[in-house]
Design an enzyme around this catalytic site. Structure first.
Site, PDB file in Angstrom:
ATOM      1  N   CYS A 113       0.821  -1.225   0.000  1.00 32.89           N
ATOM      2  CA  CYS A 113       0.000   0.000   0.000  1.00 32.89           C
ATOM      3  C   CYS A 113       0.852   1.272   0.000  1.00 32.89           C
ATOM      4  CB  CYS A 113      -0.945   0.003   1.193  1.00 32.89           C
ATOM      5  SG  CYS A 113      -2.038  -1.415   1.180  1.00 32.89           S
ATOM      6  N   HIS A 263      -3.916   6.850   1.602  1.00 30.12           N
ATOM      7  CA  HIS A 263      -4.199   5.486   1.213  1.00 30.12           C
ATOM      8  C   HIS A 263      -5.611   5.145   1.700  1.00 30.12           C
ATOM      9  CE1 HIS A 263      -3.995   1.410   0.218  1.00 30.12           C
ATOM     10  NE2 HIS A 263      -4.102   0.997   1.459  1.00 30.12           N
ATOM     11  N   ASN A 293     -10.004  -1.236  -1.129  1.00 30.17           N
ATOM     12  CA  ASN A 293      -8.565  -0.981  -1.026  1.00 30.17           C
ATOM     13  C   ASN A 293      -7.878  -1.481  -2.294  1.00 30.17           C
ATOM     14  OD1 ASN A 293      -5.854  -0.909  -0.396  1.00 30.17           O
ATOM     15  ND2 ASN A 293      -6.052  -1.907   1.600  1.00 30.17           N
TER      16      ASN A 293
END
Ligand code: COA
Length: 336
Positions: A113, A263, A293
């Site tokens: 990420c 993020h 995500n």
């Protein structure tokens, strides 16, 4: 003196969109659970033979057109992904071939990420040192093919979506502070927590014999394992810590920043970071509702959507922060 700036941005998500309701039966979950815990409403998952580099190609083409550059102007590719087309070679090579850019270097980076921010630091360093003029920095993921899409895997499977985001970092002479440029980044890792969020197999760390065996498949070691609570706790702390330091080091306050691109792992993580730092909610551009995500794709995908939504314009001061498997985390500051 050279500086780098974002000259183009593009993104792509596969057409197939699945709402939380679409997952209720197969994963034994509920829209209510997912929305309350994460903020996610839907995500996009690929169909058929679509690979990570296919999504990256579409995002890259949009980034090139937004920069007004020809593909031949690109002299380096940096590809951030945790869900590559194949184990090796890296997806950067597949993307390079699909773009028809034979000969230019193609890096793959593995910071999950935080991949986009790590890639940004590389692209910026290459440009500042005069090595390359236009670097294509892509984050792309096909998570759907790597998830345990049964009730046993529901704690992870509901969270992740497929997608790609691409930016082109270009060279310019260092100019006024108010002009577009990458200002700073702050990167970290702590491998002590590597196994709190990871995929064990295939891998050479699994014993004396094979990287992948029927026993490993039986144990589902090829699916992600996540200690959700640990990840949540560390994510809030580290994102706020790194971003606070970056702002401070550059004599910038939260008020000075026009937009925050975080993020997107969980809306509650971002709300908490915002609360700790005193960031007004309207300054944080969240996309998790629509995409889940998307790991390394998240920040450039958000950037493209923020531009489209009229929330991000040239010259704005942008703060970025991310946290992910590794653990890796970091932040960045730029004039868009
Ligand atoms: N649907 C319905 N119920 C679910 C579920 C799902 N998709 N996933 C888990 N549950 C259940 C569990 O079985 C458990 O039930 P029990 O209490 O009867 O045992 C209950 O929900 C609570 O599970 P838990 O894992 O403790 O939930 P949580 O409150 O910690 O929330 C996350 C889970 C994943 C939403 C949260 O931990 C999180 O967001 N962590 C960070 C994840 C992240 O950011 N990952 C990416 C890193 S970049």
């Amino acid at each position: 003196m050279w500086q780098s700036y974002i000259s183009g941005v593009g993104a792509y998500v596969p057409e197939r969109s699945l709402t939380n309701f679409d997952l209720e039966e197969s994963l034994d979950t509920s829209d209510e659970w997912i929305q309350q815990r994460t903020g996610i409403v839907k995500r996009h998952w690929v169909e058929g033979g679509v690979a990570t580099s296919d999504l990256a190609l579409k995002a890259s083409e949009e980034a090139l057109s937004s920069a007004g550059l020809k593909k031949e102007d690109i002299d380096c590719i940096i590809f951030a992904t945790l869900s590559p087309d194949h184990d090796f070679p890296g997806s950067g090579c597949f993307l390079q071939a699909k773009l028809g850019l034979e000969g230019i270097p193609a890096f793959d980076i593995r910071q999950q990420c935080t991949g986009y921010l790590y890639g940004l630091s590389m692209a910026d360093s290459f440009i500042k040192s005069g090595v390359y003029k236009n670097v294509l920095l892509v984050g792309a993921e096909v998570h759907s093919k790597g998830l345990d899409r049964t009730p046993e895997g529901r704690n992870v499977a509901v969270l992740f979506g497929d997608g790609a985001g691409a930016t082109i970092l270009s060279r310019k002479e260092a100019g006024a502070d108010t002009e577009s440029h990458i200002i700073a980044y702050d990167l970290h890792a702590d491998g002590q927590h590597a196994k709190e969020l990871w995929v064990a197999a295939p891998g050479t760390g699994n014993g004396p014999d094979h990287r992948l065996s029927p026993a490993m498949l039986e144990e589902k070691l090829h699916y992600p394992f996540m200690n959700g609570r640990q990840v949540f706790m560390h994510a809030v702390k580290r994102m706020a810590e790194s971003l606070t330091n970056t702002l401070k080091k550059n004599n910038v306050t939260v008020d000075d920043v026009d937009l925050f691109l975080f993020h997107q792992a969980n809306l509650r993580i971002n709300d908490k970071v915002g609360e700790m730092m005193g960031i007004p909610a309207e300054k944080v551009f969240n996309t998790i509702q629509d995409y889940g995500n998307t790991t390394a794709a998240t920040i450039p995908l958000g950037m493209r959507d923020a531009v489209k939504a009229g929330k991000l314009e040239k010259g704005m001061l942008v703060g970025m922060a991310a946290f992910g498997s590794g653990f890796t985390w970091g932040s960045g500051l730029m004039r868009y």
